[in-house]
Design a protein around this motif. Sequence first.
Motif, PDB file in Angstrom:
ATOM      1  N   ALA A  10      54.892  39.635  28.194  1.00  0.00           N
ATOM      2  CA  ALA A  10      55.037  38.566  29.473  1.00  0.00           C
ATOM      3  C   ALA A  10      55.564  39.959  30.630  1.00  0.00           C
ATOM      4  O   ALA A  10      55.140  40.356  31.634  1.00  0.00           O
ATOM      5  CB  ALA A  10      55.842  37.773  29.738  1.00  0.00           C
ATOM      6  N   CYS A  11      56.294  40.921  30.484  1.00  0.00           N
ATOM      7  CA  CYS A  11      56.729  41.872  31.385  1.00  0.00           C
ATOM      8  C   CYS A  11      55.833  43.231  31.258  1.00  0.00           C
ATOM      9  O   CYS A  11      55.423  43.192  32.913  1.00  0.00           O
ATOM     10  CB  CYS A  11      58.089  42.731  30.721  1.00  0.00           C
ATOM     11  N   ARG A  12      54.891  43.120  30.742  1.00  0.00           N
ATOM     12  CA  ARG A  12      53.512  44.042  30.765  1.00  0.00           C
ATOM     13  C   ARG A  12      52.952  43.935  31.259  1.00  0.00           C
ATOM     14  O   ARG A  12      52.130  44.389  32.177  1.00  0.00           O
ATOM     15  CB  ARG A  12      53.339  44.865  28.623  1.00  0.00           C
ATOM     16  N   THR A  13      52.140  42.361  31.413  1.00  0.00           N
ATOM     17  CA  THR A  13      51.507  41.154  32.118  1.00  0.00           C
ATOM     18  C   THR A  13      51.135  41.799  32.584  1.00  0.00           C
ATOM     19  O   THR A  13      50.801  41.896  34.620  1.00  0.00           O
ATOM     20  CB  THR A  13      51.292  40.082  31.079  1.00  0.00           C
ATOM     21  N   LEU A  14      53.338  41.465  33.808  1.00  0.00           N
ATOM     22  CA  LEU A  14      53.485  41.180  35.147  1.00  0.00           C
ATOM     23  C   LEU A  14      53.395  42.902  35.878  1.00  0.00           C
ATOM     24  O   LEU A  14      52.456  42.768  37.271  1.00  0.00           O
ATOM     25  CB  LEU A  14      55.168  40.524  34.933  1.00  0.00           C
ATOM     26  N   ALA A  15      53.413  43.891  34.874  1.00  0.00           N
ATOM     27  CA  ALA A  15      53.115  44.861  35.792  1.00  0.00           C
ATOM     28  C   ALA A  15      51.922  45.353  36.016  1.00  0.00           C
ATOM     29  O   ALA A  15      52.183  46.153  36.876  1.00  0.00           O
ATOM     30  CB  ALA A  15      54.147  45.858  34.374  1.00  0.00           C
ATOM     31  N   LEU A  16      50.572  44.900  35.051  1.00  0.00           N
ATOM     32  CA  LEU A  16      49.606  45.290  35.204  1.00  0.00           C
ATOM     33  C   LEU A  16      49.413  44.577  36.877  1.00  0.00           C
ATOM     34  O   LEU A  16      48.694  44.965  37.082  1.00  0.00           O
ATOM     35  CB  LEU A  16      49.223  45.030  34.114  1.00  0.00           C
ATOM     36  N   THR A  17      50.171  43.438  35.904  1.00  0.00           N
ATOM     37  CA  THR A  17      48.922  42.135  37.360  1.00  0.00           C
ATOM     38  C   THR A  17      49.950  43.186  38.978  1.00  0.00           C
ATOM     39  O   THR A  17      48.873  43.071  40.000  1.00  0.00           O
ATOM     40  CB  THR A  17      49.557  41.262  37.252  1.00  0.00           C
ATOM     41  N   GLU A  18      51.392  43.555  38.886  1.00  0.00           N
ATOM     42  CA  GLU A  18      51.801  44.534  40.245  1.00  0.00           C
ATOM     43  C   GLU A  18      51.047  45.303  40.359  1.00  0.00           C
ATOM     44  O   GLU A  18      50.830  45.844  41.632  1.00  0.00           O
ATOM     45  CB  GLU A  18      52.984  44.205  40.168  1.00  0.00           C
ATOM     46  N   LEU A  19      50.180  46.041  39.544  1.00  0.00           N
ATOM     47  CA  LEU A  19      49.494  48.141  39.819  1.00  0.00           C
ATOM     48  C   LEU A  19      48.539  46.897  40.294  1.00  0.00           C
ATOM     49  O   LEU A  19      48.422  47.844  41.183  1.00  0.00           O
ATOM     50  CB  LEU A  19      49.726  48.412  39.005  1.00  0.00           C
ATOM     51  N   VAL A  20      47.957  46.268  39.585  1.00  0.00           N
ATOM     52  CA  VAL A  20      46.325  46.164  40.081  1.00  0.00           C
ATOM     53  C   VAL A  20      46.712  45.405  41.596  1.00  0.00           C
ATOM     54  O   VAL A  20      45.620  45.508  42.489  1.00  0.00           O
ATOM     55  CB  VAL A  20      45.822  44.858  39.730  1.00  0.00           C
ATOM     56  N   THR A  21      47.864  43.914  42.096  1.00  0.00           N
ATOM     57  CA  THR A  21      47.762  43.928  43.302  1.00  0.00           C
ATOM     58  C   THR A  21      47.916  45.065  44.458  1.00  0.00           C
ATOM     59  O   THR A  21      48.021  44.871  45.573  1.00  0.00           O
ATOM     60  CB  THR A  21      48.677  42.696  43.107  1.00  0.00           C
ATOM     61  N   ALA A  22      48.789  46.058  44.139  1.00  0.00           N
ATOM     62  CA  ALA A  22      48.950  47.164  45.111  1.00  0.00           C
ATOM     63  C   ALA A  22      47.891  48.129  44.601  1.00  0.00           C
ATOM     64  O   ALA A  22      48.422  48.134  46.001  1.00  0.00           O
ATOM     65  CB  ALA A  22      50.536  47.773  43.796  1.00  0.00           C
ATOM     66  N   ALA A  23      47.101  48.302  44.480  1.00  0.00           N
ATOM     67  CA  ALA A  23      46.544  49.264  44.093  1.00  0.00           C
ATOM     68  C   ALA A  23      45.221  48.591  45.347  1.00  0.00           C
ATOM     69  O   ALA A  23      44.373  48.904  46.181  1.00  0.00           O
ATOM     70  CB  ALA A  23      45.382  49.389  43.262  1.00  0.00           C
ATOM     71  N   TRP A  24      45.343  46.506  45.235  1.00  0.00           N
ATOM     72  CA  TRP A  24      44.810  46.577  45.692  1.00  0.00           C
ATOM     73  C   TRP A  24      44.661  46.166  47.572  1.00  0.00           C
ATOM     74  O   TRP A  24      44.033  46.755  48.663  1.00  0.00           O
ATOM     75  CB  TRP A  24      44.316  44.589  45.330  1.00  0.00           C
ATOM     76  N   LEU A  25      46.068  46.622  47.763  1.00  0.00           N
ATOM     77  CA  LEU A  25      46.867  46.210  48.450  1.00  0.00           C
ATOM     78  C   LEU A  25      46.532  47.628  49.300  1.00  0.00           C
ATOM     79  O   LEU A  25      46.467  47.624  50.908  1.00  0.00           O
ATOM     80  CB  LEU A  25      48.397  45.974  48.815  1.00  0.00           C
ATOM     81  N   LEU A  26      46.716  48.888  48.643  1.00  0.00           N
ATOM     82  CA  LEU A  26      46.726  49.783  49.219  1.00  0.00           C
ATOM     83  C   LEU A  26      45.064  50.612  49.852  1.00  0.00           C
ATOM     84  O   LEU A  26      45.392  50.720  50.898  1.00  0.00           O
ATOM     85  CB  LEU A  26      47.176  51.106  48.594  1.00  0.00           C
ATOM     86  N   ALA A  27      44.393  49.736  49.020  1.00  0.00           N
ATOM     87  CA  ALA A  27      42.817  49.584  48.914  1.00  0.00           C
ATOM     88  C   ALA A  27      42.639  49.735  50.884  1.00  0.00           C
ATOM     89  O   ALA A  27      41.290  49.456  51.195  1.00  0.00           O
ATOM     90  CB  ALA A  27      42.130  49.548  48.334  1.00  0.00           C
ATOM     91  N   GLY A  34      52.349  47.544  49.854  1.00  0.00           N
ATOM     92  CA  GLY A  34      51.155  47.612  48.373  1.00  0.00           C
ATOM     93  C   GLY A  34      52.182  48.703  47.196  1.00  0.00           C
ATOM     94  O   GLY A  34      52.531  48.454  46.986  1.00  0.00           O
ATOM     95  N   ILE A  35      53.062  49.576  48.653  1.00  0.00           N
ATOM     96  CA  ILE A  35      54.647  49.822  47.998  1.00  0.00           C
ATOM     97  C   ILE A  35      55.685  49.079  47.116  1.00  0.00           C
ATOM     98  O   ILE A  35      56.193  49.710  45.952  1.00  0.00           O
ATOM     99  CB  ILE A  35      55.324  51.253  48.896  1.00  0.00           C
ATOM    100  N   LEU A  36      56.094  48.208  47.987  1.00  0.00           N
ATOM    101  CA  LEU A  36      57.338  47.564  47.795  1.00  0.00           C
ATOM    102  C   LEU A  36      57.063  46.525  46.121  1.00  0.00           C
ATOM    103  O   LEU A  36      57.614  46.613  45.328  1.00  0.00           O
ATOM    104  CB  LEU A  36      57.087  46.061  48.834  1.00  0.00           C
ATOM    105  N   VAL A  37      55.023  45.794  46.312  1.00  0.00           N
ATOM    106  CA  VAL A  37      55.283  45.476  44.964  1.00  0.00           C
ATOM    107  C   VAL A  37      54.796  46.348  43.689  1.00  0.00           C
ATOM    108  O   VAL A  37      55.199  46.118  42.561  1.00  0.00           O
ATOM    109  CB  VAL A  37      53.624  44.879  45.143  1.00  0.00           C
ATOM    110  N   ALA A  38      54.138  47.189  43.955  1.00  0.00           N
ATOM    111  CA  ALA A  38      54.048  48.511  42.568  1.00  0.00           C
ATOM    112  C   ALA A  38      55.773  49.319  42.490  1.00  0.00           C
ATOM    113  O   ALA A  38      56.064  49.492  41.005  1.00  0.00           O
ATOM    114  CB  ALA A  38      53.873  49.725  43.005  1.00  0.00           C
ATOM    115  N   TRP A  39      56.947  48.990  43.289  1.00  0.00           N
ATOM    116  CA  TRP A  39      58.743  49.040  43.375  1.00  0.00           C
ATOM    117  C   TRP A  39      58.670  48.588  41.700  1.00  0.00           C
ATOM    118  O   TRP A  39      59.747  49.549  40.687  1.00  0.00           O
ATOM    119  CB  TRP A  39      59.313  49.098  44.075  1.00  0.00           C
TER     120      TRP A  39
END
Length: 130
Positions: A10-27, A34-39
């Motif tokens: 669950a932690c790994r899935t959430l981390a990867l989801t957050e990183l994808v979301t942060a990449a989308w926000l940064l794009a 985006g930085i707050l989500v990736a934090w």
Amino acid sequence: MTRHLALARACRTLALTELVTAAWLLAHHEWLLGILVAWAAPSLLAADGVCRRAHHRARADAQRAAQLEAGEQGRPLTPCRPAWNHSDGQVDGPGCARPPLPRRDTYRLDDRDRAAFDEIVRHYQDRNSA
């Protein structure tokens, strides 16, 4: 599957989801969000590592208990914590195991002396360095 492994996944899935979301926000030029989500991703990945270690330890404990119940003499489990290296060979608690002490100078023994040494070691209970 233990609950530790479920938490790790669950932690790994959430981390990867957050990183994808942060990449989308940064794009889409949402830099601050985006930085707050990736934090939080590194702390979730650290929790993943801790949970996986706990899962492996629980699985090793169960295998060791099954071996002892079957009458087999398996190798001791690794120490509970790295401080064992500085504890003069004392275990941390009743659920903690330590690796066997290395044999010293057995390469110099002939067959008769090696058999006598093995007999002594077989009956030796206290494995302190003293």
